[in-house]
Motif scaffolding. Sequence first.
Motif, PDB file in Angstrom:
ATOM      1  N   GLN A  60       0.872  -1.041  -0.064  1.00  0.00           N
ATOM      2  CA  GLN A  60       0.441  -0.229   0.144  1.00  0.00           C
ATOM      3  C   GLN A  60       0.868   1.070  -0.027  1.00  0.00           C
ATOM      4  O   GLN A  60       0.340   2.229  -0.514  1.00  0.00           O
ATOM      5  CB  GLN A  60      -0.639   0.393   1.153  1.00  0.00           C
ATOM      6  N   GLU A  61       1.793   1.108   0.508  1.00  0.00           N
ATOM      7  CA  GLU A  61       2.449   2.584   0.493  1.00  0.00           C
ATOM      8  C   GLU A  61       3.989   2.678  -0.318  1.00  0.00           C
ATOM      9  O   GLU A  61       3.938   3.678  -0.682  1.00  0.00           O
ATOM     10  CB  GLU A  61       3.914   2.499   1.821  1.00  0.00           C
ATOM     11  N   VAL A  62       3.207   1.515  -1.280  1.00  0.00           N
ATOM     12  CA  VAL A  62       4.506   1.599  -2.705  1.00  0.00           C
ATOM     13  C   VAL A  62       3.061   2.019  -3.461  1.00  0.00           C
ATOM     14  O   VAL A  62       3.398   3.202  -4.328  1.00  0.00           O
ATOM     15  CB  VAL A  62       5.512   0.215  -3.133  1.00  0.00           C
ATOM     16  N   GLU A  63       2.114   1.393  -3.657  1.00  0.00           N
ATOM     17  CA  GLU A  63       0.498   2.253  -4.281  1.00  0.00           C
ATOM     18  C   GLU A  63       0.593   3.800  -4.281  1.00  0.00           C
ATOM     19  O   GLU A  63       0.698   4.635  -4.656  1.00  0.00           O
ATOM     20  CB  GLU A  63      -0.551   1.339  -4.141  1.00  0.00           C
ATOM     21  N   PHE A  64       0.896   4.177  -2.681  1.00  0.00           N
ATOM     22  CA  PHE A  64       0.250   5.430  -2.609  1.00  0.00           C
ATOM     23  C   PHE A  64       1.850   6.160  -2.967  1.00  0.00           C
ATOM     24  O   PHE A  64       1.524   7.837  -3.392  1.00  0.00           O
ATOM     25  CB  PHE A  64       0.615   4.982  -0.626  1.00  0.00           C
ATOM     26  N   GLY A  65       2.543   5.709  -2.509  1.00  0.00           N
ATOM     27  CA  GLY A  65       4.402   7.103  -3.401  1.00  0.00           C
ATOM     28  C   GLY A  65       4.067   7.441  -4.767  1.00  0.00           C
ATOM     29  O   GLY A  65       4.484   8.132  -4.874  1.00  0.00           O
ATOM     30  N   THR A  66       3.576   5.943  -5.513  1.00  0.00           N
ATOM     31  CA  THR A  66       3.314   6.328  -6.989  1.00  0.00           C
ATOM     32  C   THR A  66       2.582   6.533  -7.077  1.00  0.00           C
ATOM     33  O   THR A  66       2.465   8.214  -7.910  1.00  0.00           O
ATOM     34  CB  THR A  66       2.865   4.834  -7.556  1.00  0.00           C
ATOM     35  N   GLU A  67       0.243   6.829  -6.712  1.00  0.00           N
ATOM     36  CA  GLU A  67       0.115   7.957  -7.013  1.00  0.00           C
ATOM     37  C   GLU A  67       0.329   9.353  -6.739  1.00  0.00           C
ATOM     38  O   GLU A  67      -0.016  10.146  -7.383  1.00  0.00           O
ATOM     39  CB  GLU A  67      -1.510   7.111  -6.771  1.00  0.00           C
ATOM     40  N   GLU A  68       1.017   9.734  -5.217  1.00  0.00           N
ATOM     41  CA  GLU A  68       1.704  10.410  -4.766  1.00  0.00           C
ATOM     42  C   GLU A  68       2.241  11.955  -5.564  1.00  0.00           C
ATOM     43  O   GLU A  68       2.333  12.522  -6.446  1.00  0.00           O
ATOM     44  CB  GLU A  68       2.297  10.187  -3.770  1.00  0.00           C
ATOM     45  N   LEU A  69       3.508  10.405  -6.841  1.00  0.00           N
ATOM     46  CA  LEU A  69       4.646  10.878  -7.653  1.00  0.00           C
ATOM     47  C   LEU A  69       3.784  11.421  -8.888  1.00  0.00           C
ATOM     48  O   LEU A  69       3.899  12.541  -9.091  1.00  0.00           O
ATOM     49  CB  LEU A  69       5.858  10.442  -7.606  1.00  0.00           C
TER      50      LEU A  69
END
Length: 181
Positions: A60-69
Motif C-alpha cells: 500500500q505504501e508503494v502504491e500510495f507513493g506512486t500515486e502521490e508522485l
Amino acid sequence: MKGREPEAGKALTVWKERLGKLFQRYKYALLVAAAGVVLMALPALGGGETREESHRQSVQEVEFGTEELEGRLEEALSQMDGVGQARVVLTLRGGPTQVLAQDTQHEVREDQNQSSQTTVVISRGSGTEEPVVLQQLSPQYQGALVVCSGGDDPGVRLRVVEAVAALTGLGADKISVSKGK
C-alpha cells in the motif's frame, strides 16, 4: 471482647486516614505507574503484526507513493508553459527493497570451506523480532506516459520528457508524451 471493638474501629479509622494522606501525597506517582503498566501490556493485548499484514502495508505504501508522485508530476507539468492539463501514468519495475544486516560465518576444515549467513534481528519485546535494515532502496520505475493538450509541440514534449526524467530517473526512451483531448 466488647472493650476491644471500639479500639479496632479506632485503629481502622486511623489506617484509613493514613492511607488517604499517602494517596493524596503520591497520587500522581501512582497514576504514572498505572499508565506505565497499561502501556507495557498493550503489545501483548494486540497480538503483534503478522508478516502478511506487514507485506500488505508495504504494498500500500508503494502504491500510495506512486500515486502521490503521479499527482505531483501532473500538477507541476500543468504549470509549465504550453503543456496545458496533464495526466501522468507511471509503471514500476520493482517496489522498494530493503538491504538487511547479515551475520556471515566462514568455517575452513581441511579441504572444505563452509559459510553460513543469518539475518540479524532485534527483539522488540513481547516475543516480536524485527530484522535490522541497513538501507531502504526506492522503487524503480519502468516507464512513464504523459498525456497533455500541448503534447503535439516538439518543444513542449522535450521539456516534459526532461522534467519527468529528472524526477523519476527514467531515460528519455522510457517516457512517452502524447497529445490529449
